[in-house]
Design a protein around this motif. Structure first.
Motif, PDB file in Angstrom:
ATOM      1  N   GLY A 118       0.797  -1.217   0.000  1.00  0.00           N
ATOM      2  CA  GLY A 118       0.000   0.000   0.000  1.00  0.00           C
ATOM      3  C   GLY A 118       0.831   1.268   0.000  1.00  0.00           C
ATOM      4  N   LEU A 119       2.126   1.155   0.297  1.00  0.00           N
ATOM      5  CA  LEU A 119       3.015   2.315   0.253  1.00  0.00           C
ATOM      6  C   LEU A 119       3.266   2.707  -1.199  1.00  0.00           C
ATOM      7  CD1 LEU A 119       4.782   3.881   2.476  1.00  0.00           C
ATOM      8  CD2 LEU A 119       6.697   2.627   1.484  1.00  0.00           C
ATOM      9  N   ARG A 120       3.210   3.987  -1.497  1.00  0.00           N
ATOM     10  CA  ARG A 120       3.409   4.474  -2.860  1.00  0.00           C
ATOM     11  C   ARG A 120       4.739   5.207  -2.956  1.00  0.00           C
ATOM     12  NH1 ARG A 120      -2.766   6.670  -3.961  1.00  0.00           N
ATOM     13  NH2 ARG A 120      -3.757   4.617  -3.787  1.00  0.00           N
ATOM     14  N   VAL A 121       5.549   4.810  -3.913  1.00  0.00           N
ATOM     15  CA  VAL A 121       6.907   5.326  -4.051  1.00  0.00           C
ATOM     16  C   VAL A 121       7.126   5.833  -5.464  1.00  0.00           C
ATOM     17  CG1 VAL A 121       9.374   4.777  -3.887  1.00  0.00           C
ATOM     18  CG2 VAL A 121       7.736   3.664  -2.336  1.00  0.00           C
ATOM     19  N   LEU A 122       7.665   7.045  -5.583  1.00  0.00           N
ATOM     20  CA  LEU A 122       8.121   7.573  -6.872  1.00  0.00           C
ATOM     21  C   LEU A 122       9.637   7.520  -6.895  1.00  0.00           C
ATOM     22  CD1 LEU A 122       6.020  10.787  -7.685  1.00  0.00           C
ATOM     23  CD2 LEU A 122       5.869   8.542  -8.752  1.00  0.00           C
ATOM     24  N   ASP A 123      10.187   6.809  -7.863  1.00  0.00           N
ATOM     25  CA  ASP A 123      11.635   6.637  -7.971  1.00  0.00           C
ATOM     26  C   ASP A 123      12.149   7.378  -9.197  1.00  0.00           C
ATOM     27  OD1 ASP A 123      14.251   5.719  -8.126  1.00  0.00           O
ATOM     28  OD2 ASP A 123      13.694   3.720  -8.858  1.00  0.00           O
ATOM     29  N   PHE A 124      12.735   8.548  -8.978  1.00  0.00           N
ATOM     30  CA  PHE A 124      13.338   9.325 -10.059  1.00  0.00           C
ATOM     31  C   PHE A 124      14.824   9.001 -10.217  1.00  0.00           C
ATOM     32  CE2 PHE A 124       9.643  11.897  -8.995  1.00  0.00           C
ATOM     33  CZ  PHE A 124       9.210  12.369 -10.229  1.00  0.00           C
ATOM     34  N   ILE A 138       2.812  16.606 -14.432  1.00  0.00           N
ATOM     35  CA  ILE A 138       2.443  15.212 -14.145  1.00  0.00           C
ATOM     36  C   ILE A 138       3.214  14.704 -12.933  1.00  0.00           C
ATOM     37  CG2 ILE A 138       2.566  12.841 -15.009  1.00  0.00           C
ATOM     38  CD1 ILE A 138       2.084  14.031 -17.827  1.00  0.00           C
ATOM     39  N   ALA A 139       4.511  15.007 -12.881  1.00  0.00           N
ATOM     40  CA  ALA A 139       5.327  14.576 -11.749  1.00  0.00           C
ATOM     41  C   ALA A 139       4.784  15.154 -10.437  1.00  0.00           C
ATOM     42  CB  ALA A 139       6.779  15.004 -11.950  1.00  0.00           C
ATOM     43  N   LYS A 140       4.404  16.410 -10.454  1.00  0.00           N
ATOM     44  CA  LYS A 140       3.857  17.031  -9.248  1.00  0.00           C
ATOM     45  C   LYS A 140       2.541  16.374  -8.850  1.00  0.00           C
ATOM     46  CE  LYS A 140       5.850  21.661  -9.822  1.00  0.00           C
ATOM     47  NZ  LYS A 140       5.539  23.089 -10.084  1.00  0.00           N
ATOM     48  N   ARG A 141       1.733  16.061  -9.825  1.00  0.00           N
ATOM     49  CA  ARG A 141       0.443  15.429  -9.524  1.00  0.00           C
ATOM     50  C   ARG A 141       0.653  14.055  -8.886  1.00  0.00           C
ATOM     51  NH1 ARG A 141      -4.652  15.008 -13.760  1.00  0.00           N
ATOM     52  NH2 ARG A 141      -5.831  13.359 -12.688  1.00  0.00           N
ATOM     53  N   ALA A 160       8.813  22.466  -2.094  1.00  0.00           N
ATOM     54  CA  ALA A 160       7.655  22.726  -2.958  1.00  0.00           C
ATOM     55  C   ALA A 160       6.597  21.635  -2.802  1.00  0.00           C
ATOM     56  CB  ALA A 160       8.104  22.832  -4.412  1.00  0.00           C
ATOM     57  N   LEU A 161       7.042  20.373  -2.764  1.00  0.00           N
ATOM     58  CA  LEU A 161       6.086  19.259  -2.720  1.00  0.00           C
ATOM     59  C   LEU A 161       5.471  19.079  -1.345  1.00  0.00           C
ATOM     60  CD1 LEU A 161       7.972  16.596  -4.880  1.00  0.00           C
ATOM     61  CD2 LEU A 161       6.182  18.192  -5.594  1.00  0.00           C
ATOM     62  N   ALA A 162       6.248  19.359  -0.284  1.00  0.00           N
ATOM     63  CA  ALA A 162       5.751  19.144   1.068  1.00  0.00           C
ATOM     64  C   ALA A 162       4.641  20.123   1.449  1.00  0.00           C
ATOM     65  CB  ALA A 162       6.900  19.247   2.072  1.00  0.00           C
ATOM     66  N   LYS A 163       4.532  21.234   0.734  1.00  0.00           N
ATOM     67  CA  LYS A 163       3.448  22.180   1.018  1.00  0.00           C
ATOM     68  C   LYS A 163       2.085  21.539   0.813  1.00  0.00           C
ATOM     69  CE  LYS A 163       6.089  26.327  -0.246  1.00  0.00           C
ATOM     70  NZ  LYS A 163       6.226  27.421  -1.253  1.00  0.00           N
ATOM     71  N   ASP A 164       1.991  20.657  -0.168  1.00  0.00           N
ATOM     72  CA  ASP A 164       0.715  20.002  -0.470  1.00  0.00           C
ATOM     73  C   ASP A 164       0.684  18.535  -0.052  1.00  0.00           C
ATOM     74  OD1 ASP A 164      -0.477  22.284  -1.779  1.00  0.00           O
ATOM     75  OD2 ASP A 164       0.927  21.909  -3.427  1.00  0.00           O
ATOM     76  N   ASN A 165       1.822  18.014   0.425  1.00  0.00           N
ATOM     77  CA  ASN A 165       1.887  16.625   0.877  1.00  0.00           C
ATOM     78  C   ASN A 165       2.800  16.587   2.098  1.00  0.00           C
ATOM     79  OD1 ASN A 165       2.083  13.871   1.265  1.00  0.00           O
ATOM     80  ND2 ASN A 165       2.848  13.394  -0.784  1.00  0.00           N
ATOM     81  N   ALA A 166       2.230  16.965   3.236  1.00  0.00           N
ATOM     82  CA  ALA A 166       3.039  17.127   4.455  1.00  0.00           C
ATOM     83  C   ALA A 166       3.641  15.823   4.935  1.00  0.00           C
ATOM     84  CB  ALA A 166       2.183  17.736   5.566  1.00  0.00           C
ATOM     85  N   ARG A 213       0.953   4.021 -19.351  1.00  0.00           N
ATOM     86  CA  ARG A 213      -0.498   4.182 -19.455  1.00  0.00           C
ATOM     87  C   ARG A 213      -1.189   3.746 -18.154  1.00  0.00           C
ATOM     88  NH1 ARG A 213      -3.916   5.025 -23.628  1.00  0.00           N
ATOM     89  NH2 ARG A 213      -2.206   4.826 -25.125  1.00  0.00           N
ATOM     90  N   GLU A 214      -0.778   2.607 -17.619  1.00  0.00           N
ATOM     91  CA  GLU A 214      -1.385   2.083 -16.393  1.00  0.00           C
ATOM     92  C   GLU A 214      -1.176   3.038 -15.213  1.00  0.00           C
ATOM     93  OE1 GLU A 214      -0.482  -1.498 -13.188  1.00  0.00           O
ATOM     94  OE2 GLU A 214       0.221  -1.727 -15.254  1.00  0.00           O
ATOM     95  N   VAL A 215       0.018   3.577 -15.087  1.00  0.00           N
ATOM     96  CA  VAL A 215       0.328   4.484 -13.981  1.00  0.00           C
ATOM     97  C   VAL A 215      -0.538   5.740 -14.060  1.00  0.00           C
ATOM     98  CG1 VAL A 215       2.111   6.026 -13.054  1.00  0.00           C
ATOM     99  CG2 VAL A 215       2.682   3.655 -13.606  1.00  0.00           C
ATOM    100  N   LEU A 216      -0.677   6.299 -15.252  1.00  0.00           N
ATOM    101  CA  LEU A 216      -1.468   7.520 -15.402  1.00  0.00           C
ATOM    102  C   LEU A 216      -2.961   7.261 -15.215  1.00  0.00           C
ATOM    103  CD1 LEU A 216       0.400   9.333 -18.305  1.00  0.00           C
ATOM    104  CD2 LEU A 216       0.614   9.671 -15.839  1.00  0.00           C
TER     105      LEU A 216
END
Length: 401
Positions: free
Chosen positions: A17-23, A90-93, A119-125, A374-377
């Motif tokens: 259930g944990l969601r991870v973005l790996d750049f 898209i990355a921000k979303r 920048a991101l923590a303002k909307d995702n604390a 496609r699946e991710v979006l």
């Protein structure tokens, strides 16, 4: 949505259930993300149109090298052009609804792109944000390019890995990258534990130079305490050629030295005052080890291991990675795992230590570039027409397979 409401942990998949973005690209950042995936997280690998550079470092098999195929298991791939405003949007979303974001850009680049922590923590604390770099996010070397070899050299690791040719050598695998990935993983794990009580995330700075230095353990203390010229730790430990190969012999206490001498038929070495204890043996290492090398050449590795093990002396055959993979103990304990990777074939790796059961066997193989765009979006709420438009504009790309 909070981690408590979304996660459904089990011992086999504690991060389910944990969601991870790996750049991240290369090894350190992707390996950290892969470890999260091993423990059940949904990891989205966000790649540029040309793909992660590790896909081209070494012999290529389809869209992978051994590096990219091993360190990107368990992930989905989104191919996204971050040079475009829509790509950044898209990355921000995606970052709004992720628990962990991992990036390996040069210091300052993520912030310049608009996807830095502040920048991101303002909307995702609750965001746990990990930055991986060569030398860290600040300090006089922060802007220097880093790599595994550079970190090995800078940390002191190369200096303590002197070969029989008297030349300091880098360790023959990406040990700095892997160590950084492991340290990064444990930092994220502790931050997630704290977030459950504190309620907010944090920014984590992990770098190759510091991680490699941490691997050296006592060496900095030893250097200072012994005036810059520390003795060898446990002479006559080392690699020895036998009649048909190589083996490693080591010892950690004085009784083991006496048992070693008896096992090889050289009790005279045990009674020689030059070799009476660890300190004296370190001072007379050349004389002692030269005699042992001559002795060990006289018999096969199997013969010596039989004698040494019978005497309760620490010794083992020096294996190649291929030898290890097919070793009877490795096979019996299922210490290796294999994923059949499209376009590559079977990809073998050592099983991650501490995993409950054999859950790692079910990891999805490392993906092609954009295999899951496609699946991710769709999961993120984009409709099919919008995705088609993004693909048509080249902002999002999909796998050609």
């Amino acid at each position: 949505m909070t981690i408590e409401r979304r996660m459904t942990p089990t011992h086999e998949a504690p991060y389910r259930g944990l969601r991870v973005l790996d750049f991240g690209q290369g090894i350190a950042s992707p390996y950290c993300a892969m470890l999260l995936g091993v423990y059940g997280a949904d990891v989205i690998k966000v790649e540029p149109p040309e793909g992660d550079w590790s896909r081209y470092l070494g012999t290529t098999y389809g869209s992978h090298t051994a590096l990219s195929a091993v360190y990107n298991r368990g992930k989905r791939s989104l191919c996204l052009d971050l040079k475009s405003e829509q790509g950044i949007a898209i990355a921000k979303r995606l970052a709004l609804d992720c628990d962990v974001l991992i990036e390996g850009f040069r210091p300052g680049v993520a912030a310049r792109l608009g996807i830095g922590y502040e920048a991101l923590a303002k909307d995702n604390a609750g965001l746990i944000y990990l930055s991986v770099s060569g030398f860290g996010q600040d300090g006089p070397y922060a802007r220097r390019p880093g790599s595994d070899s550079v970190a090995q050299a800078f940390s002191g690791l190369v200096s303590v890995n002197v070969g029989n040719d008297s030349i300091p050598h880098r360790v023959g695998t990406t040990i700095s990258d892997v160590a950084t990935g492991v340290y990064a993983f444990q930092a994220i794990a502790t931050a997630l534990f704290a977030r459950a009580s504190v309620g907010t995330g944090r920014w984590i700075d992990v770098n190759l130079a510091q991680s490699t230095a941490a691997l050296l353990g006592h060496k900095a203390a030893e250097y200072v305490l012994e005036g810059g010229a520390p003795r060898a730790l446990n002479v006559p430990a080392g690699s020895y050629r036998t009649g048909d190969g190589w083996m490693m012999v080591t010892l950690v206490n004085e009784p083991q030295y006496k048992r070693l001498c008896a096992a090889i038929g050289r009790d005279d070495l045990a009674s020689d005052p030059r070799f009476a204890d660890f300190a004296k043996r370190a001072d007379s290492a050349d004389a002692l080890m030269a005699q042992l090398r001559e002795v060990f050449l006289s018999q096969s590795t199997e013969t010596w291991l039989g004698r040494l093990h019978a005497a309760d002396v620490l010794a083992e055959r020096i294996l190649t990675p291929g030898d290890w993979l097919h070793n009877v103990h490795v096979e019996a304990t299922k210490a290796a795992v294999c994923q059949d990777t499209p376009g590559v074939g079977p990809v073998y790796a050592a099983r991650t230590p501490g995993i409950a059961g054999l859950s790692e066997d079910d990891l999805r193989p490392a993906p092609d570039i954009g295999a899951d765009s496609r699946e991710v979006l769709l999961d993120a709420g984009f409709d099919s027409a919008a995705i088609d438009s993004l693909i048509g504009a080249g902002i999002v790309r999909t796998s050609q397979r």
